[in-house]
Motif scaffolding. Sequence first.
Motif, PDB file in Angstrom:
ATOM      1  N   TYR A  10     -17.761   8.692  -5.000  1.00  0.00           N
ATOM      2  CA  TYR A  10     -17.048   9.395  -3.930  1.00  0.00           C
ATOM      3  C   TYR A  10     -15.598   8.946  -3.904  1.00  0.00           C
ATOM      4  O   TYR A  10     -15.308   7.761  -3.799  1.00  0.00           O
ATOM      5  CB  TYR A  10     -17.720   9.125  -2.583  1.00  0.00           C
ATOM      6  CG  TYR A  10     -16.952   9.654  -1.404  1.00  0.00           C
ATOM      7  CD1 TYR A  10     -16.540  10.987  -1.347  1.00  0.00           C
ATOM      8  CD2 TYR A  10     -16.630   8.830  -0.335  1.00  0.00           C
ATOM      9  CE1 TYR A  10     -15.831  11.470  -0.263  1.00  0.00           C
ATOM     10  CE2 TYR A  10     -15.926   9.312   0.761  1.00  0.00           C
ATOM     11  CZ  TYR A  10     -15.528  10.626   0.776  1.00  0.00           C
ATOM     12  OH  TYR A  10     -14.814  11.102   1.855  1.00  0.00           O
ATOM     13  N   GLU A  11     -14.696   9.910  -3.997  1.00  0.00           N
ATOM     14  CA  GLU A  11     -13.252   9.656  -3.957  1.00  0.00           C
ATOM     15  C   GLU A  11     -12.699  10.281  -2.674  1.00  0.00           C
ATOM     16  O   GLU A  11     -12.448  11.486  -2.613  1.00  0.00           O
ATOM     17  CB  GLU A  11     -12.577  10.272  -5.179  1.00  0.00           C
ATOM     18  CG  GLU A  11     -13.211   9.840  -6.473  1.00  0.00           C
ATOM     19  CD  GLU A  11     -12.283   9.050  -7.362  1.00  0.00           C
ATOM     20  OE1 GLU A  11     -11.213   8.617  -6.887  1.00  0.00           O
ATOM     21  OE2 GLU A  11     -12.644   8.874  -8.521  1.00  0.00           O
ATOM     22  N   PRO A  12     -12.527   9.482  -1.606  1.00  0.00           N
ATOM     23  CA  PRO A  12     -12.096  10.022  -0.315  1.00  0.00           C
ATOM     24  C   PRO A  12     -10.772  10.773  -0.358  1.00  0.00           C
ATOM     25  O   PRO A  12     -10.632  11.805   0.292  1.00  0.00           O
ATOM     26  CB  PRO A  12     -11.975   8.788   0.579  1.00  0.00           C
ATOM     27  CG  PRO A  12     -12.769   7.729  -0.085  1.00  0.00           C
ATOM     28  CD  PRO A  12     -12.766   8.042  -1.542  1.00  0.00           C
ATOM     29  N   LYS A  13      -9.795  10.273  -1.121  1.00  0.00           N
ATOM     30  CA  LYS A  13      -8.491  10.947  -1.161  1.00  0.00           C
ATOM     31  C   LYS A  13      -8.572  12.316  -1.815  1.00  0.00           C
ATOM     32  O   LYS A  13      -7.793  13.204  -1.494  1.00  0.00           O
ATOM     33  CB  LYS A  13      -7.458  10.076  -1.869  1.00  0.00           C
ATOM     34  CG  LYS A  13      -7.058   8.878  -1.045  1.00  0.00           C
ATOM     35  CD  LYS A  13      -5.861   8.184  -1.614  1.00  0.00           C
ATOM     36  CE  LYS A  13      -5.435   7.091  -0.643  1.00  0.00           C
ATOM     37  NZ  LYS A  13      -4.119   6.601  -0.897  1.00  0.00           N
ATOM     38  N   LYS A  64     -11.384  14.066  -1.643  1.00  0.00           N
ATOM     39  CA  LYS A  64     -12.457  14.742  -0.909  1.00  0.00           C
ATOM     40  C   LYS A  64     -13.464  15.334  -1.884  1.00  0.00           C
ATOM     41  O   LYS A  64     -13.832  16.507  -1.813  1.00  0.00           O
ATOM     42  CB  LYS A  64     -11.898  15.818   0.030  1.00  0.00           C
ATOM     43  CG  LYS A  64     -11.060  15.236   1.139  1.00  0.00           C
ATOM     44  CD  LYS A  64     -10.627  16.282   2.123  1.00  0.00           C
ATOM     45  CE  LYS A  64      -9.822  15.598   3.217  1.00  0.00           C
ATOM     46  NZ  LYS A  64      -9.403  16.507   4.242  1.00  0.00           N
ATOM     47  N   GLN A  65     -13.909  14.454  -2.793  1.00  0.00           N
ATOM     48  CA  GLN A  65     -14.792  14.882  -3.868  1.00  0.00           C
ATOM     49  C   GLN A  65     -15.844  13.819  -4.161  1.00  0.00           C
ATOM     50  O   GLN A  65     -15.550  12.626  -4.135  1.00  0.00           O
ATOM     51  CB  GLN A  65     -13.957  15.113  -5.116  1.00  0.00           C
ATOM     52  CG  GLN A  65     -14.722  15.418  -6.364  1.00  0.00           C
ATOM     53  CD  GLN A  65     -13.777  15.621  -7.537  1.00  0.00           C
ATOM     54  OE1 GLN A  65     -12.956  16.514  -7.506  1.00  0.00           O
ATOM     55  NE2 GLN A  65     -13.882  14.777  -8.540  1.00  0.00           N
ATOM     56  N   PRO A 124     -22.184  13.146   3.050  1.00  0.00           N
ATOM     57  CA  PRO A 124     -20.880  13.823   2.975  1.00  0.00           C
ATOM     58  C   PRO A 124     -20.656  14.772   4.140  1.00  0.00           C
ATOM     59  O   PRO A 124     -21.584  15.373   4.666  1.00  0.00           O
ATOM     60  CB  PRO A 124     -20.965  14.594   1.663  1.00  0.00           C
ATOM     61  CG  PRO A 124     -22.425  14.858   1.477  1.00  0.00           C
ATOM     62  CD  PRO A 124     -23.129  13.665   2.075  1.00  0.00           C
ATOM     63  N   SER A 125     -19.398  14.897   4.519  1.00  0.00           N
ATOM     64  CA  SER A 125     -19.040  15.886   5.532  1.00  0.00           C
ATOM     65  C   SER A 125     -18.888  17.247   4.848  1.00  0.00           C
ATOM     66  O   SER A 125     -18.873  17.341   3.613  1.00  0.00           O
ATOM     67  CB  SER A 125     -17.735  15.481   6.226  1.00  0.00           C
ATOM     68  OG  SER A 125     -16.693  15.410   5.280  1.00  0.00           O
ATOM     69  N   GLU A 181     -16.400  19.188   4.384  1.00  0.00           N
ATOM     70  CA  GLU A 181     -15.205  19.444   3.574  1.00  0.00           C
ATOM     71  C   GLU A 181     -15.192  18.731   2.216  1.00  0.00           C
ATOM     72  O   GLU A 181     -14.262  18.882   1.447  1.00  0.00           O
ATOM     73  CB  GLU A 181     -13.921  19.116   4.352  1.00  0.00           C
ATOM     74  CG  GLU A 181     -13.665  17.650   4.582  1.00  0.00           C
ATOM     75  CD  GLU A 181     -14.239  17.124   5.887  1.00  0.00           C
ATOM     76  OE1 GLU A 181     -14.029  15.928   6.143  1.00  0.00           O
ATOM     77  OE2 GLU A 181     -14.872  17.862   6.648  1.00  0.00           O
ATOM     78  N   ILE A 182     -16.238  17.988   1.917  1.00  0.00           N
ATOM     79  CA  ILE A 182     -16.309  17.264   0.639  1.00  0.00           C
ATOM     80  C   ILE A 182     -16.835  18.201  -0.440  1.00  0.00           C
ATOM     81  O   ILE A 182     -17.873  18.857  -0.270  1.00  0.00           O
ATOM     82  CB  ILE A 182     -17.250  16.031   0.752  1.00  0.00           C
ATOM     83  CG1 ILE A 182     -16.794  15.089   1.851  1.00  0.00           C
ATOM     84  CG2 ILE A 182     -17.382  15.322  -0.586  1.00  0.00           C
ATOM     85  CD1 ILE A 182     -15.452  14.468   1.628  1.00  0.00           C
ATOM     86  N   ASP A 183     -16.125  18.277  -1.575  1.00  0.00           N
ATOM     87  CA  ASP A 183     -16.604  19.026  -2.728  1.00  0.00           C
ATOM     88  C   ASP A 183     -17.624  18.167  -3.463  1.00  0.00           C
ATOM     89  O   ASP A 183     -17.362  17.021  -3.792  1.00  0.00           O
ATOM     90  CB  ASP A 183     -15.458  19.362  -3.694  1.00  0.00           C
ATOM     91  CG  ASP A 183     -14.502  20.398  -3.139  1.00  0.00           C
ATOM     92  OD1 ASP A 183     -14.954  21.271  -2.378  1.00  0.00           O
ATOM     93  OD2 ASP A 183     -13.317  20.332  -3.491  1.00  0.00           O
TER      94      ASP A 183
END
Length: 180
Positions: free
Chosen positions: A85-88, A90-91, A171-172, A174-176
Amino acid sequence: MWKSLHKIMFGILVFSVGINAESLKTLKSFSADFTQMLYSSEKEHQKPIVYKGKIEALAPSSAYWNYLSPIPKEIFIQDNTMILYEPKLKQAIITRLQENMNLLSLLKNATKINQNHYESVILEQKYDLFLENGIPKRIVFYDTLDNRVEILFQNAVINGTINPNRFDFKPSAEIDIIYN
């Protein structure tokens, strides 16, 4: 790239929960702060890239790596699934690990080099683990690009309480999500 990352992350998971043969029967969890240094195989690049974060692991096959710097990143490993998971960005990238990975049998097959040095080969990747008083302190290996990777553990806790929900990725909207 993913094949290499799988090898690295699983190898680290294996060593993160300890190798000391005496403690295999009672080993339940491992947590620590870590510093990961990547040394380029090119001689002119001697200064390492340094990552810092925290790890939590539960036997037999769950781990959570929380990279805090230089860029936030989280890695969830549970059974045969790894999520990066890469928060910046959003993926999140979800991938399956090989089915035949058994943490405890891999630990039992580690070779003791001397009192504080163990060696293991996992998926054709060699790892050197250095212990201090039976606790993992340092892992060294070479990645597929022949870069040297060294991970130092600080403030390690063996068999401390870790909430099993820590390893669940939630994940929320908006996460791809990418399946690999």
